[in-house]
Design an enzyme around this catalytic site. Structure first.
Site, PDB file in Angstrom:
ATOM      1  N   GLN A 145      17.694 -42.922 -29.291  1.00 67.29           N
ATOM      2  CA  GLN A 145      17.490 -43.468 -27.939  1.00 67.29           C
ATOM      3  C   GLN A 145      18.525 -42.871 -26.991  1.00 67.29           C
ATOM      4  O   GLN A 145      19.540 -43.488 -26.688  1.00 67.29           O
ATOM      5  CB  GLN A 145      17.638 -44.995 -28.002  1.00 67.29           C
ATOM      6  CG  GLN A 145      17.368 -45.697 -26.714  1.00 67.29           C
ATOM      7  CD  GLN A 145      15.915 -46.035 -26.542  1.00 67.29           C
ATOM      8  OE1 GLN A 145      15.252 -46.384 -27.500  1.00 67.29           O
ATOM      9  NE2 GLN A 145      15.430 -45.928 -25.344  1.00 67.29           N
ATOM     10  N   PHE A 146      18.265 -41.659 -26.518  1.00 60.83           N
ATOM     11  CA  PHE A 146      19.239 -40.995 -25.641  1.00 60.83           C
ATOM     12  C   PHE A 146      19.439 -41.752 -24.331  1.00 60.83           C
ATOM     13  O   PHE A 146      20.483 -41.638 -23.695  1.00 60.83           O
ATOM     14  CB  PHE A 146      18.850 -39.536 -25.374  1.00 60.83           C
ATOM     15  CG  PHE A 146      17.687 -39.360 -24.440  1.00 60.83           C
ATOM     16  CD1 PHE A 146      17.906 -39.177 -23.084  1.00 60.83           C
ATOM     17  CD2 PHE A 146      16.390 -39.364 -24.921  1.00 60.83           C
ATOM     18  CE1 PHE A 146      16.833 -39.004 -22.215  1.00 60.83           C
ATOM     19  CE2 PHE A 146      15.318 -39.198 -24.065  1.00 60.83           C
ATOM     20  CZ  PHE A 146      15.532 -39.017 -22.710  1.00 60.83           C
ATOM     21  N   THR A 147      18.481 -42.561 -23.937  1.00 58.08           N
ATOM     22  CA  THR A 147      18.582 -43.286 -22.667  1.00 58.08           C
ATOM     23  C   THR A 147      19.665 -44.368 -22.689  1.00 58.08           C
ATOM     24  O   THR A 147      20.014 -44.897 -21.635  1.00 58.08           O
ATOM     25  CB  THR A 147      17.228 -43.911 -22.269  1.00 58.08           C
ATOM     26  OG1 THR A 147      16.820 -44.818 -23.292  1.00 58.08           O
ATOM     27  CG2 THR A 147      16.169 -42.832 -22.073  1.00 58.08           C
TER      28      THR A 147
END
Length: 150
Positions: free
Chosen positions: A78-80
């Site tokens: 989950q890079f966000t």
């Protein structure tokens, strides 16, 4: 390394109409990686997650860990989680590690979690467009950042 962990009674990950992961009682772990994350971050975070006492005991008190209940886990990249939102209305993801750094760290984190938990850990697919479904139990949702361990 930053995680959002959610205590779930069920969770699943679907990619292009194919369910790739599914658990019942356990944790859904959303994992965000930055470029300066190291093995030390992985070790500390994995140990913290499997031993965090957020599951109910026989007195309905959060006193048991994922390891204690022999629960399952799904890890989803989950890079966000590392979005910067201070300026403007479009989040910046400049702090998130690029795939050449993030993928090996992601895989190493999953392996370490399996070692610490003593069982297989399911995953999504790094970089894929995933549909994540869950029933948050409690609800219990906790954010942990390995850069804040001291």
């Amino acid at each position: 390394m930053k995680v959002v962990i959610q205590r779930v009674s069920s969770a699943s990950v679907t990619i292009e109409a194919n369910q790739v992961a599914s658990i019942q009682n356990g944790l859904l772990i959303l994992l965000g990686i930055v470029e300066d994350d190291l093995q030390d971050d992985i070790d500390w975070l994995s140990n913290k997650i499997v031993n965090l006492r957020i599951f109910n005991d026989e007195n309905n008190v959060m006193n048991k860990s994922l390891k204690d209940i022999e629960g399952d886990a799904i890890v989803v990249s989950q890079f966000t989680l590392h979005a910067l939102t201070k300026k403007g209305n479009r989040p910046s993801y400049i702090k998130a590690a690029k795939p050449d750094i993030a993928i090996p760290l992601y895989k190493t984190f999953v392996k370490q979690l399996e070692i610490d938990l003593g069982k297989h850990v399911q995953t999504g697919e790094f970089g894929a467009d995933m549909k994540v479904e869950l029933i948050n139990d409690g609800p219990v949702t906790i954010i942990i950042d390995s850069k804040n361990k001291e």
